[in-house]
Design a protein around this motif. Structure first.
Motif, PDB file in Angstrom:
ATOM      1  N   VAL A  62      -9.491   8.015  -6.998  1.00  0.00           N
ATOM      2  CA  VAL A  62      -9.112   7.804  -5.606  1.00  0.00           C
ATOM      3  C   VAL A  62      -7.663   8.241  -5.408  1.00  0.00           C
ATOM      4  O   VAL A  62      -6.802   7.970  -6.250  1.00  0.00           O
ATOM      5  N   ARG A  63      -7.418   8.934  -4.301  1.00  0.00           N
ATOM      6  CA  ARG A  63      -6.051   9.278  -3.898  1.00  0.00           C
ATOM      7  C   ARG A  63      -5.801   8.678  -2.523  1.00  0.00           C
ATOM      8  O   ARG A  63      -6.619   8.819  -1.607  1.00  0.00           O
ATOM      9  N   ILE A  64      -4.678   7.996  -2.370  1.00  0.00           N
ATOM     10  CA  ILE A  64      -4.359   7.297  -1.116  1.00  0.00           C
ATOM     11  C   ILE A  64      -3.177   7.986  -0.444  1.00  0.00           C
ATOM     12  O   ILE A  64      -2.198   8.343  -1.098  1.00  0.00           O
ATOM     13  N   ARG A  65      -3.276   8.170   0.859  1.00  0.00           N
ATOM     14  CA  ARG A  65      -2.129   8.648   1.631  1.00  0.00           C
ATOM     15  C   ARG A  65      -2.122   7.955   2.988  1.00  0.00           C
ATOM     16  O   ARG A  65      -3.174   7.552   3.499  1.00  0.00           O
ATOM     17  N   PRO A  66      -0.949   7.791   3.602  1.00  0.00           N
ATOM     18  CA  PRO A  66      -0.896   7.211   4.947  1.00  0.00           C
ATOM     19  C   PRO A  66      -1.546   8.145   5.963  1.00  0.00           C
ATOM     20  O   PRO A  66      -1.687   9.345   5.728  1.00  0.00           O
ATOM     21  N   SER A  67      -1.944   7.593   7.078  1.00  0.00           N
ATOM     22  CA  SER A  67      -2.490   8.413   8.157  1.00  0.00           C
ATOM     23  C   SER A  67      -1.395   9.308   8.717  1.00  0.00           C
ATOM     24  O   SER A  67      -0.199   9.027   8.582  1.00  0.00           O
ATOM     25  N   THR A  68      -1.788  10.409   9.353  1.00  0.00           N
ATOM     26  CA  THR A  68      -0.832  11.370   9.909  1.00  0.00           C
ATOM     27  C   THR A  68      -1.142  11.607  11.391  1.00  0.00           C
ATOM     28  O   THR A  68      -2.126  11.101  11.938  1.00  0.00           O
ATOM     29  N   LEU A  69      -0.312  12.428  12.012  1.00  0.00           N
ATOM     30  CA  LEU A  69      -0.517  12.783  13.415  1.00  0.00           C
ATOM     31  C   LEU A  69      -1.477  13.961  13.581  1.00  0.00           C
ATOM     32  O   LEU A  69      -1.759  14.372  14.707  1.00  0.00           O
ATOM     33  N   GLN A  70      -1.961  14.489  12.467  1.00  0.00           N
ATOM     34  CA  GLN A  70      -2.858  15.645  12.553  1.00  0.00           C
ATOM     35  C   GLN A  70      -4.153  15.284  13.272  1.00  0.00           C
ATOM     36  O   GLN A  70      -4.761  14.251  12.999  1.00  0.00           O
ATOM     37  N   ARG A  71      -4.566  16.130  14.175  1.00  0.00           N
ATOM     38  CA  ARG A  71      -5.795  15.889  14.925  1.00  0.00           C
ATOM     39  C   ARG A  71      -7.020  16.063  14.039  1.00  0.00           C
ATOM     40  O   ARG A  71      -6.986  16.814  13.067  1.00  0.00           O
ATOM     41  N   SER A  72      -8.080  15.382  14.405  1.00  0.00           N
ATOM     42  CA  SER A  72      -9.338  15.503  13.679  1.00  0.00           C
ATOM     43  C   SER A  72      -9.917  16.902  13.897  1.00  0.00           C
ATOM     44  O   SER A  72      -9.565  17.596  14.865  1.00  0.00           O
ATOM     45  N   PRO A  73     -10.813  17.353  13.008  1.00  0.00           N
ATOM     46  CA  PRO A  73     -11.421  18.678  13.183  1.00  0.00           C
ATOM     47  C   PRO A  73     -12.092  18.853  14.543  1.00  0.00           C
ATOM     48  O   PRO A  73     -12.020  19.924  15.146  1.00  0.00           O
ATOM     49  N   LEU A  74     -12.740  17.796  15.047  1.00  0.00           N
ATOM     50  CA  LEU A  74     -13.392  17.893  16.354  1.00  0.00           C
ATOM     51  C   LEU A  74     -12.361  18.088  17.460  1.00  0.00           C
ATOM     52  O   LEU A  74     -12.548  18.917  18.364  1.00  0.00           O
ATOM     53  N   LEU A 100       0.821  -1.203   0.000  1.00  0.00           N
ATOM     54  CA  LEU A 100       0.000   0.000   0.000  1.00  0.00           C
ATOM     55  C   LEU A 100       0.858   1.258   0.000  1.00  0.00           C
ATOM     56  O   LEU A 100       0.513   2.267  -0.627  1.00  0.00           O
ATOM     57  N   GLN A 101       1.988   1.199   0.702  1.00  0.00           N
ATOM     58  CA  GLN A 101       2.913   2.332   0.680  1.00  0.00           C
ATOM     59  C   GLN A 101       3.450   2.572  -0.724  1.00  0.00           C
ATOM     60  O   GLN A 101       3.581   3.718  -1.164  1.00  0.00           O
ATOM     61  N   GLN A 102       3.752   1.479  -1.425  1.00  0.00           N
ATOM     62  CA  GLN A 102       4.269   1.613  -2.782  1.00  0.00           C
ATOM     63  C   GLN A 102       3.211   2.170  -3.728  1.00  0.00           C
ATOM     64  O   GLN A 102       3.525   2.886  -4.680  1.00  0.00           O
ATOM     65  N   LEU A 103       1.951   1.869  -3.446  1.00  0.00           N
ATOM     66  CA  LEU A 103       0.868   2.355  -4.296  1.00  0.00           C
ATOM     67  C   LEU A 103       0.440   3.775  -3.940  1.00  0.00           C
ATOM     68  O   LEU A 103      -0.152   4.475  -4.765  1.00  0.00           O
ATOM     69  N   THR A 104       0.758   4.209  -2.713  1.00  0.00           N
ATOM     70  CA  THR A 104       0.338   5.530  -2.258  1.00  0.00           C
ATOM     71  C   THR A 104       0.838   6.635  -3.185  1.00  0.00           C
ATOM     72  O   THR A 104       2.028   6.725  -3.469  1.00  0.00           O
TER      73      THR A 104
END
Length: 283
Positions: free
Chosen positions: A261-273, A247-251
């Motif tokens: 579709v665009r794929i990216r790994p999750s990040t440390l950014q907090r959710s809007p809430l 999945l990283q290679q396909l990102t």
């Protein structure tokens, strides 16, 4: 690869996500809540309300709970770094959302008939990855005069040597542009999709695959509408490691643009809430 007809998100929830593509179901009438206002029976204690002192005169308990919530949010995001991806599914003509809804509907029907023993999240995920492989197989590689090949090359999604560019979002120009990364050859991309599809057939490897927000309720959907989906995979075992690496290679690959579709790994950014809670705490 057989084309299969998808988090175990209920069909009703998925209907809400894709409501702009399909007719909305009539809402159930609210239940009569008049019984909530009936007087308590003899000997029955009325529920007591929390006093101000329980929460602290200055709301200190609420403040502590908010800080604890943010701490847990940050800890969960750290875990998501190792197991999660975000799929940005763009609406509009040719998008994959209607197919995802059909996959969910078919899965529920087949399960009721006793014809399936796989989870919806697993079934949905594999179905999604069948579609780019199917569409790519129909491309006349080598025919640079073909209209679709010309469009893909003109948008810098596909190179002149039939490789898929890696793309990154340009926030200033609001568009995808080629990244500084060697393109993914079409043959290698096809093998990568097949590998992901095969690995996902293993039980308990896909922990969640569901939409993070519903589709808008408008009757028309423009290409600017994007629905994010979260994929969570297992952290244990060689198969999980292989799936994450694939999945990283396909990102970021232009191949997934075939299904919008665009794929990216999750990040440390907090959710809007969580960001809203943090902003309130600083006031």
């Amino acid at each position: 690869m057989e084309r299969m007809s998808g988090d175990d998100q209920s069909f009703a929830e998925l209907m809400d996500v894709c409501s702009s593509h399909f007719a909305k179901c009539p809402r159930m009438e609210e239940e009569d809540r008049s019984s909530d206002r009936r007087p308590a029976r003899k000997g029955q204690r009325k529920p007591s309300r929390s006093s101000a002192s329980d929460l602290g005169e200055d709301g200190s308990l609420i403040s502590m709970l908010a800080k604890l919530t943010l701490r847990q949010e940050d800890q969960l995001n750290q875990i998501h770094l190792d197991k999660s991806f975000i799929f940005f599914v763009q609406a509009g003509k040719g998008n994959i959302l209607p197919l995802m809804l059909k996959t969910s509907k078919d899965w529920h029907g087949q399960r009721e008939a006793g014809q399936l023993n796989t989870s919806l999240r697993q079934h949905m995920f594999r179905s999604v990855f069948e579609e780019p492989a199917f569409r790519a197989s129909k491309l006349p590689f080598g025919s640079n005069d073909h209209e679709l090949i010309w469009v893909l090359q003109n948008k810098q999604v596909l190179t002149a040597t039939n490789s898929w560019n890696y793309l990154q979002w340009d926030s200033k120009e609001k568009t995808l542009k080629p990244a500084a990364r060697d393109p993914l050859p079409s043959e290698e991309a096809a093998a990568l999709i097949q590998k992901i599809h095969s690995l996902a057939a293993q039980a308990d490897l896909i922990h969640r695959f569901s939409a993070l927000k519903p589709m808008p309720q408008d009757s028309t959907v423009t290409d600017s509408v994007v629905v994010p989906w979260r994929l969570d995979i297992s952290l244990r075992g060689q198969a999980a490691q292989d799936l994450y690496a694939a999945l990283q290679q396909l990102t970021g690959s232009g191949l997934t643009q075939l299904i919008f579709v665009r794929i990216r790994p999750s990040t440390l950014q907090r959710s809007p809430l969580a960001q809203a809670i943090a902003a309130r705490l600083t006031k």
